[in-house]
Design an enzyme around this catalytic site. Structure first.
Site, mmCIF file in Angstrom:
data_model
loop_
_atom_site.group_PDB
_atom_site.id
_atom_site.type_symbol
_atom_site.label_atom_id
_atom_site.label_comp_id
_atom_site.label_asym_id
_atom_site.label_seq_id
_atom_site.Cartn_x
_atom_site.Cartn_y
_atom_site.Cartn_z
ATOM 1 N N LYS A 110 0.883 -1.155 0.000
ATOM 2 C CA LYS A 110 0.000 0.000 0.000
ATOM 3 C C LYS A 110 0.927 1.212 0.000
ATOM 4 O O LYS A 110 1.578 1.522 1.009
ATOM 5 C CB LYS A 110 -0.903 0.016 1.229
ATOM 6 C CG LYS A 110 -1.850 1.211 1.234
ATOM 7 C CD LYS A 110 -2.512 1.416 2.578
ATOM 8 C CE LYS A 110 -3.258 2.741 2.556
ATOM 9 N NZ LYS A 110 -3.736 3.146 3.890
ATOM 10 N N ALA A 197 -9.368 5.925 3.870
ATOM 11 C CA ALA A 197 -9.187 7.089 4.748
ATOM 12 C C ALA A 197 -10.457 7.923 4.861
ATOM 13 O O ALA A 197 -11.099 8.245 3.870
ATOM 14 C CB ALA A 197 -8.031 7.966 4.298
#
Length: 282
Positions: A110, A197
């Protein structure tokens, strides 16, 4: 609706495909901010997630005998997704990704390259630069980016296995601030889109999935909840429900009311009342 039909519609056979990796769960969870490693393990179990992201910089690779969060994750059960959290340049992110692979974590990464310490927004130019290098080195790159369809397309063209646009700033819990941008990204790229997020609660996760996102990644919303295990379970159900609703196809929005009961066979005559005589004007 029977269990078999539910499975066909989205909670069973509709899997998340990232490169050559197939995941039954569309929820990816993190490992940070938990009070204890034991609580982390319990919450991850409750989430039903099969992919778990770990910050390479949080793992002391030089002291393998010390207790680590890796001791609480069953590598046979979970796919580890190392991340480059805390990196502010392309060079830092590339070096960190290489360290993680050399330590035997994974060739998945990631990829995070932060551009601002206050907002933790990504530096997309550096992100694209690091992506190109790591893809050439055989990494399966999953980039954390902003909600910009133009950058999402560039990342796809650079060879990313998916794109991971933010819903809101990291750890803010604001939910999807710009749903239209997520829709634009979904229309622009053909690789999976995983909202990353900003998710704060279960309804945020459901909204992301109802928009058509292929998955959701979260950490703070679960880890800092008053009951992380309960919240992990709620997120699991929200992701499944949102995906199922998306695949079912919602009704169109209408400006006016529409009768929910059929009109056929209704008595059409109206009951009238005798008009009241109006008082004479003087």
């Amino acid at each position: 609706m029977d269990t078999l039909h539910l499975q066909k519609m989205g909670t069973g056979t509709s899997n998340l495909q990232i490169g050559d990796l197939t995941l039954r769960s569309r929820l990816i969870v993190g490992t940070g901010k938990y009070a204890t490693f034991a609580l982390m393990r319990e919450a991850i179990e409750a989430s039903g997630a099969q992919m778990v992201t770990v910050a390479i910089r949080r793992i002391n690779l030089n002291r393998p005998n010390e207790e680590s969060l890796l001791d609480y994750l069953d590598r046979a059960k979970y796919t580890l997704l190392p991340n480059t959290a805390g990196c502010y340049t392309a060079e830092e992110a590339i070096r960190t990704a290489r360290l993680g692979r050399e330590a035997g974590l994974s060739n998945l990464v990631k990829l995070e390259v932060i551009g601002d310490q206050r907002t933790l927004m990504p530096d997309t130019e550096a992100l694209l630069e690091a992506t190109k290098v790591l893809v050439k080195e055989g990494f399966i790159v999953m980039p954390y980016t902003n909600d910009d369809p133009i950058m999402a397309k560039k990342l796809e063209e650079a060879g990313c296995a998916c794109v991971m646009p933010l819903a809101a700033p990291i750890g803010s819990g604001q939910g999807i601030v710009n749903p239209m941008n997520i829709r634009f990204i979904l229309e622009t790229v053909s690789v999976p889109v995983i909202v990353d997020a900003g998710v704060g609660t279960a309804s945020d996760a459901a909204v992301a999935m109802e928009l058509g996102a292929d998955g959701v990644l979260m950490n703070t919303a679960i880890a800092t909840a008053q009951d992380p295990v309960a919240m992990a379970c709620a997120m699991k159900l929200a992701v499944e429900a949102g995906r199922l609703a998306y695949e079912a196809g919602r009704m169109p929005r209408k400006p006016y009311a529409g009768a929910s009961s059929p009109l056929e066979g209704l008595v059409t005559g109206r009951v009238t009342r005798p008009a009241r005589p109006r008082p004479a004007r003087t």
